[in-house]
Design a protein around this motif. Structure first.
Motif, PDB file in Angstrom:
ATOM      1  N   ALA A  71       8.200   0.202  -1.110  1.00  0.00           N
ATOM      2  CA  ALA A  71       7.956   0.578  -2.616  1.00  0.00           C
ATOM      3  C   ALA A  71       6.456   0.256  -2.973  1.00  0.00           C
ATOM      4  O   ALA A  71       5.746   1.079  -3.591  1.00  0.00           O
ATOM      5  CB  ALA A  71       8.851  -0.441  -3.610  1.00  0.00           C
ATOM      6  N   SER A  72       5.874  -0.717  -2.203  1.00  0.00           N
ATOM      7  CA  SER A  72       4.552  -0.840  -2.417  1.00  0.00           C
ATOM      8  C   SER A  72       3.565   0.360  -1.668  1.00  0.00           C
ATOM      9  O   SER A  72       2.838   0.629  -2.354  1.00  0.00           O
ATOM     10  CB  SER A  72       4.029  -2.079  -1.926  1.00  0.00           C
ATOM     11  N   ARG A  73       4.084   0.848  -0.526  1.00  0.00           N
ATOM     12  CA  ARG A  73       3.460   2.156  -0.066  1.00  0.00           C
ATOM     13  C   ARG A  73       3.420   3.211  -0.863  1.00  0.00           C
ATOM     14  O   ARG A  73       2.545   3.907  -0.879  1.00  0.00           O
ATOM     15  CB  ARG A  73       3.998   2.416   1.246  1.00  0.00           C
ATOM     16  N   MET A  74       4.449   3.191  -1.754  1.00  0.00           N
ATOM     17  CA  MET A  74       4.665   4.325  -2.708  1.00  0.00           C
ATOM     18  C   MET A  74       3.848   4.082  -3.799  1.00  0.00           C
ATOM     19  O   MET A  74       3.657   5.110  -4.832  1.00  0.00           O
ATOM     20  CB  MET A  74       6.242   4.666  -3.047  1.00  0.00           C
ATOM     21  N   HIS A  89      16.344   1.444  -5.581  1.00  0.00           N
ATOM     22  CA  HIS A  89      16.192   2.047  -4.252  1.00  0.00           C
ATOM     23  C   HIS A  89      16.574   3.570  -4.437  1.00  0.00           C
ATOM     24  O   HIS A  89      16.121   4.578  -3.744  1.00  0.00           O
ATOM     25  CB  HIS A  89      17.210   1.531  -3.144  1.00  0.00           C
ATOM     26  N   VAL A  90      17.546   3.876  -5.043  1.00  0.00           N
ATOM     27  CA  VAL A  90      17.781   5.456  -5.418  1.00  0.00           C
ATOM     28  C   VAL A  90      16.524   5.967  -6.236  1.00  0.00           C
ATOM     29  O   VAL A  90      16.232   7.156  -5.718  1.00  0.00           O
ATOM     30  CB  VAL A  90      18.856   5.697  -6.713  1.00  0.00           C
ATOM     31  N   ALA A  91      15.910   5.222  -7.115  1.00  0.00           N
ATOM     32  CA  ALA A  91      14.746   6.009  -7.653  1.00  0.00           C
ATOM     33  C   ALA A  91      13.383   6.254  -7.005  1.00  0.00           C
ATOM     34  O   ALA A  91      12.702   7.123  -6.873  1.00  0.00           O
ATOM     35  CB  ALA A  91      14.144   5.283  -8.839  1.00  0.00           C
ATOM     36  N   MET A  92      13.392   5.190  -5.679  1.00  0.00           N
ATOM     37  CA  MET A  92      12.480   5.411  -4.674  1.00  0.00           C
ATOM     38  C   MET A  92      12.812   6.994  -4.103  1.00  0.00           C
ATOM     39  O   MET A  92      11.743   7.500  -3.885  1.00  0.00           O
ATOM     40  CB  MET A  92      12.425   4.537  -3.684  1.00  0.00           C
ATOM     41  N   ARG A  93      14.105   7.136  -3.525  1.00  0.00           N
ATOM     42  CA  ARG A  93      14.367   8.235  -2.919  1.00  0.00           C
ATOM     43  C   ARG A  93      13.946   9.418  -3.855  1.00  0.00           C
ATOM     44  O   ARG A  93      13.474  10.661  -3.308  1.00  0.00           O
ATOM     45  CB  ARG A  93      15.619   8.348  -2.376  1.00  0.00           C
ATOM     46  N   VAL A  94      14.468   9.500  -5.011  1.00  0.00           N
ATOM     47  CA  VAL A  94      14.287  10.308  -5.694  1.00  0.00           C
ATOM     48  C   VAL A  94      12.731  10.942  -5.925  1.00  0.00           C
ATOM     49  O   VAL A  94      12.441  11.943  -6.101  1.00  0.00           O
ATOM     50  CB  VAL A  94      15.075  10.130  -7.334  1.00  0.00           C
ATOM     51  N   ALA A  95      11.873   9.868  -6.318  1.00  0.00           N
ATOM     52  CA  ALA A  95      10.593   9.915  -6.443  1.00  0.00           C
ATOM     53  C   ALA A  95       9.789  10.511  -5.098  1.00  0.00           C
ATOM     54  O   ALA A  95       9.264  11.488  -5.516  1.00  0.00           O
ATOM     55  CB  ALA A  95       9.863   8.677  -6.809  1.00  0.00           C
ATOM     56  N   LEU A  96      10.148  10.248  -4.167  1.00  0.00           N
ATOM     57  CA  LEU A  96       9.490  10.872  -2.993  1.00  0.00           C
ATOM     58  C   LEU A  96      10.159  12.118  -2.655  1.00  0.00           C
ATOM     59  O   LEU A  96       9.280  13.187  -2.623  1.00  0.00           O
ATOM     60  CB  LEU A  96       9.939  10.043  -1.687  1.00  0.00           C
ATOM     61  N   ARG A  97      11.389  12.509  -2.957  1.00  0.00           N
ATOM     62  CA  ARG A  97      12.015  13.806  -2.627  1.00  0.00           C
ATOM     63  C   ARG A  97      10.949  14.970  -3.918  1.00  0.00           C
ATOM     64  O   ARG A  97      10.710  15.765  -3.483  1.00  0.00           O
ATOM     65  CB  ARG A  97      13.360  13.904  -3.042  1.00  0.00           C
ATOM     66  N   HIS A  98      11.101  14.397  -4.981  1.00  0.00           N
ATOM     67  CA  HIS A  98      10.535  15.269  -6.204  1.00  0.00           C
ATOM     68  C   HIS A  98       9.095  15.384  -5.869  1.00  0.00           C
ATOM     69  O   HIS A  98       8.666  16.586  -5.907  1.00  0.00           O
ATOM     70  CB  HIS A  98      10.708  14.583  -7.386  1.00  0.00           C
ATOM     71  N   GLU A 127       9.725   9.258   6.747  1.00  0.00           N
ATOM     72  CA  GLU A 127       9.268  10.254   5.930  1.00  0.00           C
ATOM     73  C   GLU A 127       7.656  10.024   5.157  1.00  0.00           C
ATOM     74  O   GLU A 127       6.979  10.686   5.317  1.00  0.00           O
ATOM     75  CB  GLU A 127      10.345  10.768   4.520  1.00  0.00           C
ATOM     76  N   MET A 128       7.639   8.625   4.801  1.00  0.00           N
ATOM     77  CA  MET A 128       6.534   8.115   4.290  1.00  0.00           C
ATOM     78  C   MET A 128       5.444   8.314   5.618  1.00  0.00           C
ATOM     79  O   MET A 128       4.252   8.472   5.330  1.00  0.00           O
ATOM     80  CB  MET A 128       6.432   6.910   3.771  1.00  0.00           C
ATOM     81  N   ASP A 129       5.805   7.882   6.841  1.00  0.00           N
ATOM     82  CA  ASP A 129       4.984   7.955   7.782  1.00  0.00           C
ATOM     83  C   ASP A 129       4.343   9.407   7.980  1.00  0.00           C
ATOM     84  O   ASP A 129       3.317   9.532   8.269  1.00  0.00           O
ATOM     85  CB  ASP A 129       5.680   7.382   9.215  1.00  0.00           C
ATOM     86  N   GLN A 130       5.506  10.339   8.153  1.00  0.00           N
ATOM     87  CA  GLN A 130       5.125  11.576   8.334  1.00  0.00           C
ATOM     88  C   GLN A 130       4.273  12.177   7.400  1.00  0.00           C
ATOM     89  O   GLN A 130       3.243  13.035   7.889  1.00  0.00           O
ATOM     90  CB  GLN A 130       6.624  12.494   8.548  1.00  0.00           C
ATOM     91  N   LEU A 131       4.457  11.708   6.179  1.00  0.00           N
ATOM     92  CA  LEU A 131       3.428  12.358   5.165  1.00  0.00           C
ATOM     93  C   LEU A 131       2.156  11.911   5.004  1.00  0.00           C
ATOM     94  O   LEU A 131       1.254  11.980   4.149  1.00  0.00           O
ATOM     95  CB  LEU A 131       4.214  12.225   3.855  1.00  0.00           C
ATOM     96  N   GLY A 132       1.973  10.720   5.705  1.00  0.00           N
ATOM     97  CA  GLY A 132       0.585   9.842   5.841  1.00  0.00           C
ATOM     98  C   GLY A 132       0.341   8.835   4.910  1.00  0.00           C
ATOM     99  O   GLY A 132      -0.681   8.609   4.383  1.00  0.00           O
ATOM    100  N   TYR A 133       1.484   8.269   4.315  1.00  0.00           N
ATOM    101  CA  TYR A 133       1.355   7.244   3.284  1.00  0.00           C
ATOM    102  C   TYR A 133       0.555   5.962   4.317  1.00  0.00           C
ATOM    103  O   TYR A 133       1.117   5.795   5.494  1.00  0.00           O
ATOM    104  CB  TYR A 133       2.635   6.774   2.802  1.00  0.00           C
ATOM    105  N   PRO A 134      -0.150   5.361   3.591  1.00  0.00           N
ATOM    106  CA  PRO A 134      -0.979   4.431   4.333  1.00  0.00           C
ATOM    107  C   PRO A 134      -0.036   3.237   4.476  1.00  0.00           C
ATOM    108  O   PRO A 134       0.648   2.689   3.506  1.00  0.00           O
ATOM    109  CB  PRO A 134      -2.087   4.049   3.522  1.00  0.00           C
ATOM    110  N   PRO A 135      -0.197   2.394   5.676  1.00  0.00           N
ATOM    111  CA  PRO A 135       0.691   1.222   5.793  1.00  0.00           C
ATOM    112  C   PRO A 135       0.104   0.298   4.720  1.00  0.00           C
ATOM    113  O   PRO A 135      -0.994   0.105   4.674  1.00  0.00           O
ATOM    114  CB  PRO A 135       0.653   0.970   7.074  1.00  0.00           C
ATOM    115  N   LYS A 136       1.148  -0.794   4.604  1.00  0.00           N
ATOM    116  CA  LYS A 136       0.465  -1.953   3.827  1.00  0.00           C
ATOM    117  C   LYS A 136       0.414  -3.205   4.722  1.00  0.00           C
ATOM    118  O   LYS A 136       1.181  -3.347   5.543  1.00  0.00           O
ATOM    119  CB  LYS A 136       1.372  -2.333   2.697  1.00  0.00           C
ATOM    120  N   ASP A 137      -0.629  -4.179   4.534  1.00  0.00           N
ATOM    121  CA  ASP A 137      -0.820  -5.278   5.428  1.00  0.00           C
ATOM    122  C   ASP A 137       0.645  -6.098   5.232  1.00  0.00           C
ATOM    123  O   ASP A 137       1.232  -6.344   4.455  1.00  0.00           O
ATOM    124  CB  ASP A 137      -1.849  -6.093   4.905  1.00  0.00           C
TER     125      ASP A 137
END
Length: 140
Positions: A71-74, A89-98, A127-137
């Motif tokens: 969630a923090s990465r998003m 958790h549902v909202a996280m998937r919906v947000a990323l999909r959209h 999916e976040m890794d593939q899209l280049g979302y930066p990792p969090k410490d």
């Protein structure tokens, strides 16, 4: 008072003024406005539900802490992933999909999260890794 036109003036006009070849026309202009809407590219998920050991182990053994990191990465509050927000958790998937044009429905996401939360979060992480979302410490 009308002035009489002399023969000399007619001869001069014939020699130096070119004849009119076409009638003058009215000048009109047309403005065409083309408004293009941004196009969202429709594509599927880059991976299936459980395809790599790293994200699956993190999801199964670290559970809500791992989901909070996702969630923090998003850009969301970690409470959304930790489970403090109902339906987070549902909202996280919906947000990323959209955001990235991944087809699906809220019902699909809710079923996925309800049937296997760790697996659905693994897919989200990949999916976040593939899209280049930066990792969090401190996150997997």
């Amino acid at each position: 008072m009308e002035e009489a036109v002399t023969g000399k003036q007619i001869a001069y006009a014939a020699l130096y003024d070119p004849p009119v070849m076409q009638q003058p026309t009215a000048i009109t202009s047309t403005t065409i406005v083309i408004n293009q809407q941004p196009q969202t590219i429709i594509r599927g998920w880059h991976s299936g539900i459980c395809e790599d050991m790293k994200s699956c182990c993190c999801a199964f053994f670290l559970g809500h802490c791992y989901y909070a990191c996702l969630a923090s990465r998003m850009g969301e509050d970690c409470c959304v992933g930790f489970g403090c927000v109902p339906g987070g958790h549902v909202a996280m998937r919906v947000a990323l999909r959209h955001k990235h044009g991944i087809p699906g429905t809220i019902c699909d996401d809710a079923c996925m999260v309800s049937c296997c939360l760790p697996c659905s979060m693994c897919q989200l992480a990949r999916e976040m890794d593939q899209l280049g979302y930066p990792p969090k410490d401190g996150c997997c």
